[in-house]
Design a protein around this motif. Structure first.
Motif, PDB file in Angstrom:
ATOM      1  N   ILE A 107      -3.739  -4.658  15.522  1.00 23.25           N
ATOM      2  CA  ILE A 107      -3.137  -3.260  15.262  1.00 23.25           C
ATOM      3  C   ILE A 107      -3.392  -2.812  16.734  1.00 23.25           C
ATOM      4  CG2 ILE A 107      -3.986  -1.106  14.287  1.00 23.25           C
ATOM      5  CD1 ILE A 107      -5.295  -2.762  11.890  1.00 23.25           C
ATOM      6  N   ASN A 108      -4.323  -2.806  17.223  1.00 19.31           N
ATOM      7  CA  ASN A 108      -4.570  -2.327  18.895  1.00 19.31           C
ATOM      8  C   ASN A 108      -3.563  -2.704  19.819  1.00 19.31           C
ATOM      9  OD1 ASN A 108      -6.641  -0.525  17.562  1.00 19.31           O
ATOM     10  ND2 ASN A 108      -8.380  -2.021  18.186  1.00 19.31           N
ATOM     11  N   SER A 109      -2.660  -3.483  19.557  1.00 15.08           N
ATOM     12  CA  SER A 109      -1.955  -4.167  20.585  1.00 15.08           C
ATOM     13  C   SER A 109      -0.519  -3.127  20.471  1.00 15.08           C
ATOM     14  CB  SER A 109      -1.193  -5.570  20.210  1.00 15.08           C
ATOM     15  OG  SER A 109      -0.611  -5.474  19.035  1.00 15.08           O
ATOM     16  N   GLY A 110      -0.623  -2.184  19.522  1.00 15.42           N
ATOM     17  CA  GLY A 110       0.591  -1.472  19.645  1.00 15.42           C
ATOM     18  C   GLY A 110       0.207   0.160  19.103  1.00 15.42           C
ATOM     19  N   GLU A 111       1.112   0.843  18.541  1.00 13.88           N
ATOM     20  CA  GLU A 111       1.078   2.011  17.879  1.00 13.88           C
ATOM     21  C   GLU A 111       0.621   2.212  16.610  1.00 13.88           C
ATOM     22  OE1 GLU A 111       4.559   4.521  17.734  1.00 13.88           O
ATOM     23  OE2 GLU A 111       5.761   2.868  16.898  1.00 13.88           O
ATOM     24  N   GLY A 121       6.987  -0.894  17.685  1.00 15.38           N
ATOM     25  CA  GLY A 121       5.990  -0.525  18.223  1.00 15.38           C
ATOM     26  C   GLY A 121       4.508  -0.950  17.357  1.00 15.38           C
ATOM     27  N   LEU A 122       4.855  -1.398  16.115  1.00 19.16           N
ATOM     28  CA  LEU A 122       3.533  -1.436  15.503  1.00 19.16           C
ATOM     29  C   LEU A 122       3.312  -3.022  15.497  1.00 19.16           C
ATOM     30  CD1 LEU A 122       4.745  -0.148  11.972  1.00 19.16           C
ATOM     31  CD2 LEU A 122       3.250   0.801  13.556  1.00 19.16           C
ATOM     32  N   ALA A 123       2.007  -3.442  15.999  1.00 20.22           N
ATOM     33  CA  ALA A 123       1.556  -4.603  15.929  1.00 20.22           C
ATOM     34  C   ALA A 123       2.283  -5.613  16.794  1.00 20.22           C
ATOM     35  CB  ALA A 123       0.969  -5.097  14.628  1.00 20.22           C
ATOM     36  N   PRO A 124       2.610  -5.439  17.967  1.00 14.35           N
ATOM     37  CA  PRO A 124       3.682  -6.294  18.721  1.00 14.35           C
ATOM     38  C   PRO A 124       3.039  -7.831  18.752  1.00 14.35           C
ATOM     39  CG  PRO A 124       2.561  -4.440  20.121  1.00 14.35           C
ATOM     40  CD  PRO A 124       2.199  -4.419  18.580  1.00 14.35           C
ATOM     41  N   ALA A 125       1.668  -7.887  18.926  1.00 18.21           N
ATOM     42  CA  ALA A 125       1.124  -9.015  19.015  1.00 18.21           C
ATOM     43  C   ALA A 125       1.321  -9.942  17.559  1.00 18.21           C
ATOM     44  CB  ALA A 125      -0.319  -8.959  19.153  1.00 18.21           C
ATOM     45  N   ASP A 126       1.501  -9.376  16.553  1.00 20.04           N
ATOM     46  CA  ASP A 126       1.791 -10.153  15.507  1.00 20.04           C
ATOM     47  C   ASP A 126       3.059 -10.605  15.353  1.00 20.04           C
ATOM     48  OD1 ASP A 126       1.697 -10.912  12.730  1.00 20.04           O
ATOM     49  OD2 ASP A 126       3.271  -9.397  12.316  1.00 20.04           O
ATOM     50  N   LYS A 127       4.253  -9.885  15.925  1.00 18.06           N
ATOM     51  CA  LYS A 127       5.587 -10.102  15.936  1.00 18.06           C
ATOM     52  C   LYS A 127       5.583 -11.464  16.887  1.00 18.06           C
ATOM     53  CE  LYS A 127      10.130  -8.784  17.125  1.00 18.06           C
ATOM     54  NZ  LYS A 127      11.038  -7.563  17.353  1.00 18.06           N
ATOM     55  N   LYS A 128       4.875 -11.554  17.913  1.00 15.00           N
ATOM     56  CA  LYS A 128       4.897 -12.594  19.039  1.00 15.00           C
ATOM     57  C   LYS A 128       4.012 -13.728  18.321  1.00 15.00           C
ATOM     58  CE  LYS A 128       4.099 -13.772  23.858  1.00 15.00           C
ATOM     59  NZ  LYS A 128       3.081 -13.162  24.922  1.00 15.00           N
ATOM     60  N   LEU A 129       3.119 -13.616  17.643  1.00 15.15           N
ATOM     61  CA  LEU A 129       2.262 -14.869  16.986  1.00 15.15           C
ATOM     62  C   LEU A 129       3.090 -15.217  15.814  1.00 15.15           C
ATOM     63  CD1 LEU A 129       0.018 -16.537  16.869  1.00 15.15           C
ATOM     64  CD2 LEU A 129      -1.351 -14.800  15.586  1.00 15.15           C
ATOM     65  N   TYR A 130       3.716 -14.545  15.030  1.00 15.27           N
ATOM     66  CA  TYR A 130       4.297 -14.965  13.924  1.00 15.27           C
ATOM     67  C   TYR A 130       5.479 -16.047  14.235  1.00 15.27           C
ATOM     68  CZ  TYR A 130       6.738 -15.062   9.272  1.00 15.27           C
ATOM     69  OH  TYR A 130       7.452 -15.118   8.150  1.00 15.27           O
ATOM     70  N   ALA A 131       6.178 -15.727  15.314  1.00 13.35           N
ATOM     71  CA  ALA A 131       7.219 -16.665  15.920  1.00 13.35           C
ATOM     72  C   ALA A 131       6.630 -18.063  16.525  1.00 13.35           C
ATOM     73  CB  ALA A 131       8.213 -15.869  16.920  1.00 13.35           C
ATOM     74  N   LEU A 132       5.540 -17.866  16.702  1.00 12.32           N
ATOM     75  CA  LEU A 132       4.808 -19.202  17.385  1.00 12.32           C
ATOM     76  C   LEU A 132       4.388 -19.901  16.165  1.00 12.32           C
ATOM     77  CD1 LEU A 132       4.004 -20.354  20.001  1.00 12.32           C
ATOM     78  CD2 LEU A 132       1.855 -19.454  19.513  1.00 12.32           C
ATOM     79  N   VAL A 157      -8.364 -12.336  23.568  1.00 11.21           N
ATOM     80  CA  VAL A 157      -7.498 -13.422  23.273  1.00 11.21           C
ATOM     81  C   VAL A 157      -6.204 -12.580  22.721  1.00 11.21           C
ATOM     82  CG1 VAL A 157      -7.877 -14.252  20.894  1.00 11.21           C
ATOM     83  CG2 VAL A 157      -6.892 -15.660  22.879  1.00 11.21           C
ATOM     84  N   ILE A 158      -5.972 -11.890  21.770  1.00 11.77           N
ATOM     85  CA  ILE A 158      -5.043 -11.149  21.259  1.00 11.77           C
ATOM     86  C   ILE A 158      -4.315 -10.267  22.427  1.00 11.77           C
ATOM     87  CG2 ILE A 158      -4.234  -9.310  19.630  1.00 11.77           C
ATOM     88  CD1 ILE A 158      -4.830 -11.916  18.375  1.00 11.77           C
ATOM     89  N   ASP A 159      -5.185  -9.337  23.289  1.00  5.79           N
ATOM     90  CA  ASP A 159      -4.617  -8.464  24.148  1.00  5.79           C
ATOM     91  C   ASP A 159      -4.001  -9.517  25.229  1.00  5.79           C
ATOM     92  OD1 ASP A 159      -4.584  -6.292  25.941  1.00  5.79           O
ATOM     93  OD2 ASP A 159      -5.628  -7.390  27.250  1.00  5.79           O
ATOM     94  N   ALA A 160      -4.657 -10.519  25.665  1.00  4.77           N
ATOM     95  CA  ALA A 160      -4.106 -11.579  26.833  1.00  4.77           C
ATOM     96  C   ALA A 160      -2.836 -12.323  26.357  1.00  4.77           C
ATOM     97  CB  ALA A 160      -5.148 -12.584  27.339  1.00  4.77           C
ATOM     98  N   TYR A 161      -2.642 -12.591  25.116  1.00  4.23           N
ATOM     99  CA  TYR A 161      -1.569 -13.274  24.796  1.00  4.23           C
ATOM    100  C   TYR A 161      -0.360 -12.482  24.789  1.00  4.23           C
ATOM    101  CZ  TYR A 161       1.643 -15.757  21.913  1.00  4.23           C
ATOM    102  OH  TYR A 161       2.743 -16.306  21.137  1.00  4.23           O
ATOM    103  N   THR A 162      -0.908 -10.830  24.103  1.00  6.61           N
ATOM    104  CA  THR A 162       0.317 -10.020  24.360  1.00  6.61           C
ATOM    105  C   THR A 162       0.768  -9.658  25.937  1.00  6.61           C
ATOM    106  OG1 THR A 162      -0.708  -9.017  22.376  1.00  6.61           O
ATOM    107  CG2 THR A 162       0.902  -7.548  23.490  1.00  6.61           C
ATOM    108  N   ARG A 163      -0.050  -9.786  26.731  1.00  5.17           N
ATOM    109  CA  ARG A 163       0.222  -9.541  28.288  1.00  5.17           C
ATOM    110  C   ARG A 163       0.830 -10.972  28.707  1.00  5.17           C
ATOM    111  NH1 ARG A 163      -4.156  -9.217  31.159  1.00  5.17           N
ATOM    112  NH2 ARG A 163      -5.644  -9.465  29.533  1.00  5.17           N
ATOM    113  N   GLY A 164       0.879 -12.133  28.230  1.00  9.69           N
ATOM    114  CA  GLY A 164       1.368 -13.135  28.746  1.00  9.69           C
ATOM    115  C   GLY A 164       0.512 -14.091  29.544  1.00  9.69           C
ATOM    116  N   VAL A 165      -1.131 -13.485  29.461  1.00 11.55           N
ATOM    117  CA  VAL A 165      -1.910 -14.393  30.127  1.00 11.55           C
ATOM    118  C   VAL A 165      -2.161 -15.636  29.716  1.00 11.55           C
ATOM    119  CG1 VAL A 165      -4.336 -14.315  31.293  1.00 11.55           C
ATOM    120  CG2 VAL A 165      -2.760 -12.177  31.340  1.00 11.55           C
ATOM    121  N   VAL A 166      -2.407 -15.658  28.240  1.00 14.32           N
ATOM    122  CA  VAL A 166      -2.513 -16.648  27.406  1.00 14.32           C
ATOM    123  C   VAL A 166      -1.191 -17.164  26.875  1.00 14.32           C
ATOM    124  CG1 VAL A 166      -3.364 -17.686  25.159  1.00 14.32           C
ATOM    125  CG2 VAL A 166      -4.651 -16.024  26.519  1.00 14.32           C
ATOM    126  N   ALA A 167      -0.908 -18.589  27.378  1.00 11.95           N
ATOM    127  CA  ALA A 167       0.526 -19.283  27.130  1.00 11.95           C
ATOM    128  C   ALA A 167       0.523 -19.483  25.770  1.00 11.95           C
ATOM    129  CB  ALA A 167       0.419 -20.320  28.158  1.00 11.95           C
TER     130      ALA A 167
END
Length: 433
Positions: free
Chosen positions: A68-72, A166-177, A29-39
Motif C-alpha cells: 500500500i505504501n508503495s503508492g497513493e 498510482g495504487l499499490a504499484p509494487a503489486d502490479k510489478k510483483l503480480y507480473a512476476l 524488500v518491497i520498497d527496494a523491489y519497487t525502486r529496482g534495487v532488488v532484481a
C-alpha cells in the motif's frame, strides 16, 4: 550512493529456511523491489520461498501495508450525499464465469445512500472483466480522475471505473512476476495483492466474493476458505470492516457469458427480473455491504420498485454512456444441441469460460482487444430437463473461424443424465457479523 540496510540474499535465505521476516525486512524488500534495487530474479526466489514456506498473519499484514505504501491512498471519508456524509462500501470478486454481479450490485447498494467506489479491472483468460463488459455500452468511459470519482460518488452514489496506476504499484510489478514464476497460487501473495489495492482505495467496508470450483481461481473449498480468512484478517488489521462469502463457481452464473450479453442480463436484474442465481447473489452481497455500512434494509425492494435502475442509468450517463442505446450484436452464431433427452447434470464453468474467451470475449494477453458481442447464451442450466435436439447454448462471435476452437473446450463441458443434486450457491461466510 546510499548503502542499503539489508541484502536481498539474506532476506531470501530467511524465508527459504522457514524463518519469519522482520517488519523492517519486509518494508525494505518491497520498497527496494519497487525502486529496482532488488532484481526480478531475487524477488522470484523470495516469492517461491513464500509459496513453499508460507507467512504468518503478522508477516502478511506488514507485506500488505508495505505494498500500500508503495503508492497513493485514496480517501473517500469526506463524501457527502444529499444532506449527509455517506458511508462507503466496496465489493471484490476473485473472478468467475458469467460473473456480472458488480453491474447490478453497485447501483443497488447506492440506492440506499451508501457510496460504492467500485474500482474494477479487465478480463484475462477465462474470467471476464467488469470494464470490458461496460465498454460494450456506447460512449461509456472507464477512466476517471480521482476528483471526478469523488464528485460522482457524492451526486450519484456509485462509480465503476478503472483503478489508477498510482495504487499499490509494487503489486502490479510483483503480480507480473508471479504470473511467470508459477507462484500465483501462494495464498499470502494472493491475499496481499487483492487487499493492498482494496485498502489503498480507501473504502470504509469491503465484502469479498470468494469463488470456489471449476471456473474459479480456487478449485478447493478448504483453500478458498483459507484465502477468505486471510483477506478478512488483513482488512480487520487495516481497520476496514471486511467480510466474505464463499460462492459456488462449478457452473456459470446466469444465462450469459461475455460482454454485451452480460450487460443485457444485468439490466434485466435491475428491472426486477433476471436469472434466479444472479438475483440471489446480488441481493446477498448487497445485504452484507449495507449491514457493514449500518443499513439494515432488504435490498431486493430497490430491484422491485425501480430505484436501483434509476441509479444505474445515472451512473452510466455520468461516465459518458447511453443506458438506452442498443448493445452490439454478434455477426455470427452457432447453436450447440442436446444429443439426448434427460436432465442436464453438468455444465462446467471452466469449459464454458474458455469457450467464451476463444470466441473473442476474453484476452490471452493484457494488450489484446475483446469483442463486445462475443460470448455464449445458455438455454439450460444443471437440473433442467432437455430433449434431444434442443438448443443447449448459442455461441456468438464476429469471427466465425473461432467456432471450432471454442467447441473444443466444450467437448467434455456438459453432460445429460437422469438425476441431478442441486448445490447451494452460497457455500459459507467468513467474518460476517
Amino acid at each position: 550512493m546510499a548503502t542499503e540496510p539489508f541484502a536481498a540474499v539474506d532476506v531470501i535465505r530467511t524465508k527459504r529456511d522457514g524463518g519469519q521476516l522482520s517488519p523492517e525486512q519486509i518494508d525494505w524488500v518491497i520498497d527496494a523491489y519497487t525502486r529496482g534495487v532488488v532484481a526480478d530474479e531475487q524477488m522470484s526466489a523470495l516469492a517461491m520461498a513464500i509459496f513453499l514456506n508460507g507467512m504468518d498473519r503478522e508477516e502478511i499484514s506488514r507485506w500488505t501495508t508495505a505494498m500500500i505504501n508503495s503508492g497513493e491512498r485514496l480517501d473517500f471519508s469526506s463524501i457527502v450525499g444529499p444532506g449527509k456524509k455517506l458511508a462507503t462500501a466496496d465489493k471484490h470478486s476473485t473472478g468467475g464465469v458469467g460473473d456480472k454481479i458488480t453491474l447490478p450490485l453497485a447501483p443497488l447498494v447506492a440506492a440506499y445512500n451508501v457510496a460504492v467506489p467500485q474500482l474494477s479491472g479487465r478480463g484475462l483468460g477465462h474470467t471476464g472483466g467488469t470494464l470490458d463488459k461496460l465498454e460494450s455500452i456506447p460512449g461509456w468511459q472507464a477512466n476517471l480522475s480521482n476528483e471526478r470519482t469523488l464528485e460522482l460518488l457524492g451526486s450519484t452514489g456509485a462509480v465503476i471505473c478503472a483503478a489508477g496506476s498510482g495504487l499499490a504499484p509494487a503489486d502490479k510489478k510483483l503480480y507480473a512476476l508471479r504470473d511467470v514464476t508459477s507462484t500465483v497460487e501462494a495464498i499470502p501473495l494472493i491475499a496481499s495483492s487483492i487487499m493492498s489495492k482494496k485498502i489503498a482505495e480507501g473504502t470504509g467496508s469491503l465484502v469479498l466474493d470468494v469463488k470456489v470450483g471449476s471456473g474459479a481461481f480456487m478449485k478447493d473449498a478448504a483453500a478458498a476458505r483459507e484465502l477468505a480468512e486471510t483477506m478478512v484478517a488483513l482488512g480487520e488489521d487495516a481497520g476496514v470492516d471486511t467480510r466474505a462469502l464463499l460462492t459456488n463457481m462449478e457452473t456459470p452464473l446466469g444465462l450469459t457469458v461475455g460482454n454485451a450479453c452480460e450487460v443485457e442480463e444485468s439490466v434485466e436484474v435491475l428491472a426486477g427480473g433476471g436469472p434466479a442465481d444472479v438475483v440471489e447473489l446480488t441481493v446477498e452481497l448487497a445485504r452484507e455491504m449495507l449491514l457493514a455500512s449500518g443499513v439494515d434494509e432488504d435490498p431486493s425492494e430497490a430491484l422491485k420498485d425501480g430505484r436501483a435502475m434509476d441509479v444505474w442509468k445515472r451512473m452510466i450517463r455520468d461516465q459518458g454512456g447511453d443506458p438506452d442505446a442498443k448493445l452490439p450484436q454478434p455477426k455470427e452464431t452457432h447453436t450447440v444441441l442436446a444429443e439426448k433427452t434427460g436432465v442436464l447434470t453438468r455444465l462446467d464453468a471452466l469449459g464454458v469460460g474458455v469457450a467464451s474467451w476463444r470466441l473473442g470475449a476474453g484476452r490471452a494477453r493484457k494488450e489484446d482487444q475483446v469483442q463486445a458481442a462475443a460470448g455464449i447464451r445458455l438455454h439450460a442450466k444443471p437440473g433442467d430437463t432437455v430433449t434431444s435436439g434442443q438448443p443447449l447454448m448459442t455461441l456468438m462471435t464476429d469471427t466465425p473461424e473461432r467456432f471450432d476452437f471454442a467447441l473444443e473446450s466444450l467437448e467434455n463441458a456438459y453432460a445429460v443424465g437422469e438425476t441431478f443434486q442441486q448445490q447451494p450457491l452460497i457455500l459459507g461466510r467468513v467474518g460476517t457479523k
